[in-house]
Motif scaffolding. Structure first.
Motif, PDB file in Angstrom:
ATOM      1  N   ALA A  46      63.123   6.004  31.318  1.00 22.19           N
ATOM      2  CA  ALA A  46      63.399   4.720  31.238  1.00 22.19           C
ATOM      3  C   ALA A  46      62.388   3.851  31.899  1.00 22.19           C
ATOM      4  O   ALA A  46      62.329   2.718  31.556  1.00 22.19           O
ATOM      5  CB  ALA A  46      64.840   4.538  31.819  1.00 22.19           C
ATOM      6  N   ASP A  47      62.043   4.496  33.087  1.00 21.10           N
ATOM      7  CA  ASP A  47      61.082   3.619  34.004  1.00 21.10           C
ATOM      8  C   ASP A  47      59.806   3.449  33.183  1.00 21.10           C
ATOM      9  O   ASP A  47      59.209   2.317  33.600  1.00 21.10           O
ATOM     10  CB  ASP A  47      60.989   4.001  35.376  1.00 21.10           C
ATOM     11  N   ALA A  48      59.256   4.081  32.186  1.00 22.39           N
ATOM     12  CA  ALA A  48      58.061   4.126  31.655  1.00 22.39           C
ATOM     13  C   ALA A  48      58.249   3.409  30.328  1.00 22.39           C
ATOM     14  O   ALA A  48      57.136   3.055  29.663  1.00 22.39           O
ATOM     15  CB  ALA A  48      57.576   5.716  31.383  1.00 22.39           C
ATOM     16  N   SER A  66      66.185  -0.622  34.392  1.00 22.89           N
ATOM     17  CA  SER A  66      65.102   0.215  34.478  1.00 22.89           C
ATOM     18  C   SER A  66      63.936  -0.656  35.382  1.00 22.89           C
ATOM     19  O   SER A  66      64.108  -1.844  35.444  1.00 22.89           O
ATOM     20  CB  SER A  66      64.343   0.500  33.038  1.00 22.89           C
ATOM     21  N   ARG A  67      62.895  -0.061  35.864  1.00 23.54           N
ATOM     22  CA  ARG A  67      62.069  -0.670  36.527  1.00 23.54           C
ATOM     23  C   ARG A  67      61.364  -1.962  35.779  1.00 23.54           C
ATOM     24  O   ARG A  67      61.038  -3.167  36.501  1.00 23.54           O
ATOM     25  CB  ARG A  67      60.666   0.238  36.823  1.00 23.54           C
ATOM     26  N   GLY A  68      61.270  -1.693  34.275  1.00 19.48           N
ATOM     27  CA  GLY A  68      60.830  -2.989  33.535  1.00 19.48           C
ATOM     28  C   GLY A  68      61.547  -4.179  33.596  1.00 19.48           C
ATOM     29  O   GLY A  68      61.036  -5.334  33.907  1.00 19.48           O
ATOM     30  N   TRP A  69      63.002  -4.085  34.068  1.00 23.02           N
ATOM     31  CA  TRP A  69      63.612  -5.400  34.459  1.00 23.02           C
ATOM     32  C   TRP A  69      63.226  -5.849  35.813  1.00 23.02           C
ATOM     33  O   TRP A  69      63.162  -7.352  35.666  1.00 23.02           O
ATOM     34  CB  TRP A  69      65.106  -4.786  34.480  1.00 23.02           C
ATOM     35  N   TYR A  70      62.975  -5.196  36.716  1.00 22.13           N
ATOM     36  CA  TYR A  70      62.735  -5.771  37.995  1.00 22.13           C
ATOM     37  C   TYR A  70      61.484  -6.094  37.878  1.00 22.13           C
ATOM     38  O   TYR A  70      61.130  -7.140  38.560  1.00 22.13           O
ATOM     39  CB  TYR A  70      62.860  -4.490  39.120  1.00 22.13           C
ATOM     40  N   GLU A  71      60.392  -5.536  37.291  1.00 20.30           N
ATOM     41  CA  GLU A  71      59.098  -6.163  37.410  1.00 20.30           C
ATOM     42  C   GLU A  71      59.101  -7.405  36.377  1.00 20.30           C
ATOM     43  O   GLU A  71      58.389  -8.459  36.687  1.00 20.30           O
ATOM     44  CB  GLU A  71      58.071  -5.178  36.653  1.00 20.30           C
ATOM     45  N   PHE A  72      60.053  -7.728  35.366  1.00 18.29           N
ATOM     46  CA  PHE A  72      59.943  -8.720  34.482  1.00 18.29           C
ATOM     47  C   PHE A  72      60.725  -9.911  35.063  1.00 18.29           C
ATOM     48  O   PHE A  72      59.994 -11.121  35.138  1.00 18.29           O
ATOM     49  CB  PHE A  72      60.564  -8.527  33.142  1.00 18.29           C
ATOM     50  N   THR A  73      61.777  -9.753  35.661  1.00 18.97           N
ATOM     51  CA  THR A  73      62.682 -10.757  36.327  1.00 18.97           C
ATOM     52  C   THR A  73      62.160 -10.987  37.842  1.00 18.97           C
ATOM     53  O   THR A  73      62.512 -12.123  38.353  1.00 18.97           O
ATOM     54  CB  THR A  73      63.891 -10.429  36.331  1.00 18.97           C
ATOM     55  N   GLY A  74      61.443 -10.189  38.438  1.00 18.65           N
ATOM     56  CA  GLY A  74      61.474 -10.191  40.073  1.00 18.65           C
ATOM     57  C   GLY A  74      62.806 -10.022  40.751  1.00 18.65           C
ATOM     58  O   GLY A  74      62.724  -9.957  42.167  1.00 18.65           O
ATOM     59  N   GLN A  75      63.901  -9.681  40.068  1.00 12.43           N
ATOM     60  CA  GLN A  75      65.065  -9.532  40.703  1.00 12.43           C
ATOM     61  C   GLN A  75      64.988  -7.984  41.674  1.00 12.43           C
ATOM     62  O   GLN A  75      64.178  -7.041  41.210  1.00 12.43           O
ATOM     63  CB  GLN A  75      66.230  -9.133  39.813  1.00 12.43           C
ATOM     64  N   SER A  76      65.656  -7.978  42.744  1.00  5.82           N
ATOM     65  CA  SER A  76      65.693  -6.726  43.311  1.00  5.82           C
ATOM     66  C   SER A  76      66.924  -5.819  42.806  1.00  5.82           C
ATOM     67  O   SER A  76      67.622  -6.407  41.788  1.00  5.82           O
ATOM     68  CB  SER A  76      65.945  -6.810  44.959  1.00  5.82           C
ATOM     69  N   LYS A  77      66.952  -4.510  42.980  1.00  2.04           N
ATOM     70  CA  LYS A  77      68.020  -3.604  42.504  1.00  2.04           C
ATOM     71  C   LYS A  77      69.270  -4.185  42.893  1.00  2.04           C
ATOM     72  O   LYS A  77      70.391  -4.166  42.216  1.00  2.04           O
ATOM     73  CB  LYS A  77      67.796  -2.392  43.092  1.00  2.04           C
ATOM     74  N   GLU A  78      69.650  -4.749  44.363  1.00  8.34           N
ATOM     75  CA  GLU A  78      70.609  -5.253  44.774  1.00  8.34           C
ATOM     76  C   GLU A  78      71.187  -6.722  43.995  1.00  8.34           C
ATOM     77  O   GLU A  78      72.303  -6.538  43.668  1.00  8.34           O
ATOM     78  CB  GLU A  78      70.623  -5.636  46.309  1.00  8.34           C
ATOM     79  N   GLY A 146      71.683  -0.292  26.652  1.00  2.00           N
ATOM     80  CA  GLY A 146      70.974  -1.313  25.967  1.00  2.00           C
ATOM     81  C   GLY A 146      69.644  -1.522  26.414  1.00  2.00           C
ATOM     82  O   GLY A 146      69.225  -0.934  27.229  1.00  2.00           O
ATOM     83  N   ASN A 147      68.958  -2.425  25.644  1.00  2.00           N
ATOM     84  CA  ASN A 147      67.459  -2.977  26.188  1.00  2.00           C
ATOM     85  C   ASN A 147      67.263  -4.448  25.981  1.00  2.00           C
ATOM     86  O   ASN A 147      68.255  -5.002  25.283  1.00  2.00           O
ATOM     87  CB  ASN A 147      66.706  -2.001  25.184  1.00  2.00           C
ATOM     88  N   VAL A 148      66.552  -4.721  26.493  1.00  2.00           N
ATOM     89  CA  VAL A 148      66.040  -6.426  26.536  1.00  2.00           C
ATOM     90  C   VAL A 148      64.481  -6.395  26.276  1.00  2.00           C
ATOM     91  O   VAL A 148      63.931  -5.575  27.000  1.00  2.00           O
ATOM     92  CB  VAL A 148      66.264  -6.990  27.858  1.00  2.00           C
TER      93      VAL A 148
END
Length: 177
Positions: A46-48, A66-78, A146-148
């Motif tokens: 998922a992260d790859a 996935s890591r892609g969300w955090y890298e794309f949005t800049g949001q943290s996990k929390e 799902g996916n974005v």
């Protein structure tokens, strides 16, 4: 044991129970290791992945991004988990996107929608957000997966085409008949 009558019938039964318990504990341990290994592979995959993958629970709360969300949005996990992912959606698109997801979750049906989300660089980018319900082997609803995908380039091409068509329409309308 040095006893000549070892093992007695009771001791034989106890040894059997002990062996069965050890087998159960060993099987559980092996199953837990296999599950952890499987989960680790999923997370690595998922992260790859080039898409932003997500998983929700029965109540609609997001339990994995996935890591892609955090890298794309800049949001943290929390910030992203639970219903925090909604905060990344453009304020004009947020009510409709949230409603579409909640309706799909309530109906346990697939959905696909386009909306804008805040990119880590501060701009808003167009995405297509698609989800499918997850069900257990017994048929119980477990949430969504799902996916974005970023579709900003496609949206820009559509806008350019619309502008070109609008210009051509204006030119043709201005021509003498």
């Amino acid at each position: 044991s040095a006893r000549p009558d070892f093992p007695s019938e009771n001791e034989r039964l106890l040894l059997g129970v002990g062996a069965n318990q050890a087998t159960v504990v060993l099987q559980r341990h092996l199953a837990e290791r296999a599950l952890k290994r499987s989960e680790s592979r999923f997370l690595e995959f998922a992260d790859a992945a080039p898409a932003m993958l997500w998983v929700t629970e029965v109540d609609g709360t997001c339990s994995f991004l996935s890591r892609g969300w955090y890298e794309f949005t800049g949001q943290s996990k929390e910030e992203g988990q639970g219903f925090g992912w909604i905060e990344a959606i453009h304020s004009d698109d947020r009510p409709a996107a949230k409603n579409a997801f909640l309706v799909a979750n309530g109906q346990k049906k697939e959905f696909s929608l386009e909306h804008r989300i805040l990119h880590a660089d501060g701009s808003y980018r167009w995405v297509i957000d698609t989800g499918r319900p997850r069900f257990s082997a017994a048929g119980d609803f477990l949430g969504f997966v799902g996916n974005v995908l970023d579709i900003s380039d496609r949206k820009q091409a559509e806008q350019a085409l619309d502008a070109t068509q609008g210009t051509l329409s204006a030119v043709f309308a201005a021509l003498p008949v």
